[in-house]
Write a protein that holds these residues in place. Sequence first.
Motif, PDB file in Angstrom:
ATOM      1  N   THR A  75       0.838  -1.203   0.000  1.00 15.58           N
ATOM      2  CA  THR A  75       0.000   0.000   0.000  1.00 15.58           C
ATOM      3  C   THR A  75       0.875   1.255   0.000  1.00 15.58           C
TER       4      THR A  75
ATOM      5  N   SER B 117      -2.205   6.078  -3.480  1.00 18.16           N
ATOM      6  CA  SER B 117      -2.996   4.874  -3.743  1.00 18.16           C
ATOM      7  C   SER B 117      -4.012   5.134  -4.831  1.00 18.16           C
TER       8      SER B 117
ATOM      9  N   ASP C 223      -5.130  -3.695   0.007  1.00 17.92           N
ATOM     10  CA  ASP C 223      -5.919  -2.576   0.514  1.00 17.92           C
ATOM     11  C   ASP C 223      -6.407  -1.679  -0.623  1.00 17.92           C
ATOM     12  N   GLU C 224      -5.548  -1.477  -1.600  1.00 19.58           N
ATOM     13  CA  GLU C 224      -5.938  -0.620  -2.722  1.00 19.58           C
ATOM     14  C   GLU C 224      -7.021  -1.269  -3.575  1.00 19.58           C
TER      15      GLU C 224
END
Length: 527
Positions: free
Chosen positions: A82, A89, A140-141
């Motif tokens: 991340t 991001s 997460d992205e």
Amino acid sequence: MRDKTILIDLSTSYQFRHWRPMGILRVEHEVWRAFAAHFGVGTVPVIYDEARGGFYRIPQAIFEEVIFRNGFQPEAPARALTAPRRWRSWARIGRFVWRVSRRLRAVGRDSGQGARPSEAALRARRESAAAEELLRLSGDEYAQMRRWLVRLERIAPPIAPRIRALDALNHRAHYGLIDTVHDEICADRNRISPEEVSDYVSAGGFWGDARYRAAYEMRQSHGWRLSYYIHDLIPILWGHVAEPTTRKTFPPALHWMLWGVDRIWTNSEVTRCDLLAHAASCGYPELNPTHVRVVALGADALPRTTPADNLAGIFAHRNLEPGRYVLMVGTQEPRKNHAFAYRLWRELCARHGGDVLPLVWVGQPGWSIDPLLAMVRADPGLPHGAIRILDDVDDAELQVLYGNCRFTIYPSHYEGWGLPVVESLLHGKPCLTSDAPALIEAGGGASEAIGLFEGERWLARTEALMVDEAAYRAACAQAERFKPHRWADFRVTLTEGFDVDSSEKSSRPATSYALAEDATTYREDAA
């Protein structure tokens, strides 16, 4: 003695080898074991490759890893971390969208030179290109991007299938399942010669690609005898609560299968009757009822002994007390009827407040469940913790949760079978179910079925099983009377009569029929 081979199609187990072997995957495994034990080297494990248009033998050297060790998972490719700042991001997400669009267009342009590859080959190239770009995003992205896609879906519902396809591709890319052992299996040396085959057996998701059509054509041109294990007809009979992609792909696959099949096994008498009624009402060639047999699924899972310190850790982690919760196991989707369970627990809490045991939902989130989950989490009329949602439970922990719950519920609208009912009873736990016929059949008289329109009966029985010890002991005694059908029984029953049947000519016509080329057209006609 056989001079030809029996093909056991393990395509579904191969495609989903990163999943634990439950449901259809477990059935495919047991079908292979049954035929391998009964016919030995005359049984050949194969997968279907749509791009190459053929069936391929799985080499013995990698067979165990690919099929029976829960997935041939090479070291996952390195994934991006991340970005340290949120705007970076979002920049990477934007770059992902731009690069994927450009590379997909390039695949289309490249295909214009020389002989045009098949649609399946083009799709494989596009998936490989998209997967490579997905790995440039962190987990997460990807989740960040997906949240915005789900919001967009609310105003543009047609993009929902694309989001699910992207999820599947992201998962496969993350586990290194894009172009791993596929080329090793689908080499020319492993391609099956049609004239060497006598029988083709499919127990998996035959509607997932064109394998059903390829098998039909082999029946027509080379005399293959086709045998299918059918799990249910939910996408046809209960399509309004079935996953949309399956609702589209299953009817044409069943259509081809019913025009050219020699033997069918079903997991329940309910599914058998559904299939015979559907074939008769839609004008398919008559199925000989003696060639459509019930082979009930096995159930060997028994309570496991877990060390006391491990038990304490599990219940502390989940904030649960042994014997002080109710369990509902199953994929979270509309057909399983979590909405009914939610309303039931909401009413119980309104009547009894904090005296109601928590309801624990165990299962992966499925299609169209997000609005209900959001409602459950935001409902001010539902006390905190009244419903616990666990979507990360492994096999060992599931055994613990079954073995230590008070009782289970399963208010599904419809099933072809009822594995959570069987699992509950195997652990000696009372199980309240809907009156769906297959659930009654699966329970074998040891579960308790209540109609979904009988809300007060559901309330009364759940209350009784929570607080009335005499009623609870009686329900446990009823559950203990359950007689499961073991996997060993499944394997024996499956192959019974196969030798005799294989020496006979099919009683069904071998004439080619006008089959719908366009799946959409067929689906609309069938509806």
